[in-house]
Scaffold this active site. Structure first.
Site, PDB file in Angstrom:
ATOM      1  N   CYS A 107      55.586  99.849  82.588  1.00 43.59           N
ATOM      2  CA  CYS A 107      56.248  98.717  81.921  1.00 43.59           C
ATOM      3  C   CYS A 107      57.505  99.199  81.187  1.00 43.59           C
ATOM      4  O   CYS A 107      58.399  99.750  81.811  1.00 43.59           O
ATOM      5  CB  CYS A 107      55.267  97.982  81.003  1.00 43.59           C
ATOM      6  SG  CYS A 107      55.816  96.288  80.616  1.00 43.59           S
ATOM      7  N   LYS A 134      58.823  84.225  78.898  1.00 49.10           N
ATOM      8  CA  LYS A 134      57.981  85.383  79.170  1.00 49.10           C
ATOM      9  C   LYS A 134      57.360  85.289  80.555  1.00 49.10           C
ATOM     10  O   LYS A 134      56.806  84.252  80.933  1.00 49.10           O
ATOM     11  CB  LYS A 134      56.879  85.484  78.106  1.00 49.10           C
ATOM     12  CG  LYS A 134      56.044  86.752  78.189  1.00 49.10           C
ATOM     13  CD  LYS A 134      55.028  86.793  77.051  1.00 49.10           C
ATOM     14  CE  LYS A 134      54.266  88.114  77.025  1.00 49.10           C
ATOM     15  NZ  LYS A 134      53.298  88.165  75.906  1.00 49.10           N
ATOM     16  N   SER A 138      53.133  90.887  81.863  1.00 48.20           N
ATOM     17  CA  SER A 138      53.312  90.429  80.487  1.00 48.20           C
ATOM     18  C   SER A 138      54.558  91.093  79.919  1.00 48.20           C
ATOM     19  O   SER A 138      54.503  92.179  79.360  1.00 48.20           O
ATOM     20  CB  SER A 138      52.080  90.788  79.641  1.00 48.20           C
ATOM     21  OG  SER A 138      52.260  90.384  78.299  1.00 48.20           O
ATOM     22  N   HIS A 149      51.055  95.525  84.922  1.00 45.59           N
ATOM     23  CA  HIS A 149      49.922  96.142  84.233  1.00 45.59           C
ATOM     24  C   HIS A 149      48.624  96.140  85.037  1.00 45.59           C
ATOM     25  O   HIS A 149      47.662  95.456  84.691  1.00 45.59           O
ATOM     26  CB  HIS A 149      49.699  95.430  82.889  1.00 45.59           C
ATOM     27  CG  HIS A 149      50.787  95.673  81.900  1.00 45.59           C
ATOM     28  ND1 HIS A 149      50.911  96.860  81.204  1.00 45.59           N
ATOM     29  CD2 HIS A 149      51.816  94.885  81.504  1.00 45.59           C
ATOM     30  CE1 HIS A 149      51.961  96.784  80.404  1.00 45.59           C
ATOM     31  NE2 HIS A 149      52.534  95.603  80.568  1.00 45.59           N
ATOM     32  N   GLU A 160      46.577  98.395  84.865  1.00 42.41           N
ATOM     33  CA  GLU A 160      45.570  99.028  84.011  1.00 42.41           C
ATOM     34  C   GLU A 160      44.864  98.045  83.081  1.00 42.41           C
ATOM     35  O   GLU A 160      43.849  98.397  82.456  1.00 42.41           O
ATOM     36  CB  GLU A 160      46.219 100.139  83.166  1.00 42.41           C
ATOM     37  CG  GLU A 160      46.919  99.708  81.894  1.00 42.41           C
ATOM     38  CD  GLU A 160      48.310  99.119  82.117  1.00 42.41           C
ATOM     39  OE1 GLU A 160      48.967  98.728  81.142  1.00 42.41           O
ATOM     40  OE2 GLU A 160      48.746  99.055  83.302  1.00 42.41           O
ATOM     41  N   ARG A 164      46.096  85.615  70.595  1.00 43.83           N
ATOM     42  CA  ARG A 164      46.839  86.109  69.423  1.00 43.83           C
ATOM     43  C   ARG A 164      48.052  85.230  69.147  1.00 43.83           C
ATOM     44  O   ARG A 164      48.312  84.850  68.000  1.00 43.83           O
ATOM     45  CB  ARG A 164      47.278  87.555  69.694  1.00 43.83           C
ATOM     46  CG  ARG A 164      48.169  88.188  68.616  1.00 43.83           C
ATOM     47  CD  ARG A 164      48.939  89.360  69.193  1.00 43.83           C
ATOM     48  NE  ARG A 164      49.852  88.943  70.249  1.00 43.83           N
ATOM     49  CZ  ARG A 164      50.301  89.752  71.207  1.00 43.83           C
ATOM     50  NH1 ARG A 164      49.903  91.006  71.266  1.00 43.83           N
ATOM     51  NH2 ARG A 164      51.148  89.290  72.127  1.00 43.83           N
TER      52      ARG A 164
END
Length: 307
Positions: A144, A165, A194, A237, A239, A251
């Site tokens: 990233c 985003k 993300s 991502h 992972e 969040r």
């Protein structure tokens, strides 16, 4: 073979419960083989979560892996206990001073996309890391923001801010099916995304020595190979845990931050449903292929790396 990590590192218990083979220092010392030394330069605020994610992937390979945790020298994290950092992490300056060499190094992302690279407080030291990898690391994997930063330093390719985003699970096309790094990959695959920035395929393609391996029509290039610098960059991502995007979404909702529901993540795009993991197998394939390529190319004598 298992991954060798300290028995008191939180990842040890997490991975053991999941069935990943882990090995204590004492057990590893009795095996007459040289483990692959993999460093994790962890720039993420949630250090322990990130340790678990990457240890899970590299620990699933059939080779013995010795994982070393590294941090930026002067940067102080506010999200992980100082005792954890003191016990398990070494500052890069110490690693650099001792002349250590690694078979592989993972450089994580960091939640600082809104800043120009040069505005990041540890940018100068990070550039030293990138240069150091050319003599001390057999293969570097930038993830990233970490991958974007390394391409910027080594090739001058810029990142670009998005007007919204890129958030969710997006299909990516396998551009180079014959690549050993994509061995076992489907023609396309789903990968979590993300980020507020992107790198653009025409600019990457114009940089000598860079090859795009995975690409999405919706969110652009994902996996880029840089054989001249013995490096691999992924902007998304693989992972991530099943609920990582959910944690980020919850969040932001709790904080009153405007955020779209991560697309193609929840069943029927309904946040009240539990998300389904559709990328785990390709995550293991990619990191397993990376470890295998390191094993095939790295010198048995660590001191010969970079010569």
């Amino acid at each position: 073979m298992p991954i060798k990590i300290p028995a008191d590192l939180p990842a040890y218990d997490v991975l053991t419960r999941e069935g990943v083979m882990v090995m204590s220092e004492d057990h590893a010392s009795r095996q007459d083989i040289r483990p692959l030394r993999i460093g994790l330069l962890n720039l993420m605020p949630k250090k322990i979560q990130t340790e678990n994610q990457f240890a899970r992937l590299i620990g699933a390979t059939p080779l013995q892996i010795e994982l070393s945790l590294i941090r930026m020298t002067e940067h102080q994290t506010r999200n992980t206990a100082a005792e954890h950092m003191e016990s398990f992490y070494r500052p890069f300056a110490e690693v650099e001073a001792t002349g250590e060499k690694f078979d592989g190094l993972i450089i994580t992302g960091a939640p600082i996309e809104h800043l120009a690279f040069e505005e990041v407080t540890y940018w100068d030291e990070l550039c030293r890391v990138f240069d150091w990898t050319q003599t001390n690391v057999q293969s570097t994997f930038g993830v990233c923001w970490g991958g974007m930063a390394m391409i910027k330093h080594l090739h001058g390719v810029e990142k670009h801010m998005l007007d919204h985003k890129a958030f969710g699970c997006f299909r990516h096309r396998n551009m180079k099916p014959a690549s050993p790094l994509l061995r076992g990959f489907s023609d396309d695959c789903v990968i979590p995304v993300s980020r507020w920035t992107e790198m653009r395929k025409p600019e990457i393609d114009a940089a000598p020595g860079l090859t795009t391996l995975l690409h999405s029509e919706e969110v652009g290039p994902c996996l880029v190979e840089d054989p001249g610098h013995r490096a691999l960059y992924i902007f998304n991502h693989l992972e991530y845990d099943s609920d990582t995007l959910k944690q980020e979404y919850d969040r932001d909702i709790a904080a009153g931050t405007a955020i779209n529901v991560p697309c193609n993540y929840y069943p029927d795009d309904n946040p009240s449903q539990m998300p389904l993991n559709r990328w785990r197998s390709h995550a293991h394939l990619l990191y397993g292929n990376w470890i295998n390529e390191i094993y095939q190319s790295t010198p048995f004598d660590l001191n010969a790396i970079g010569r």
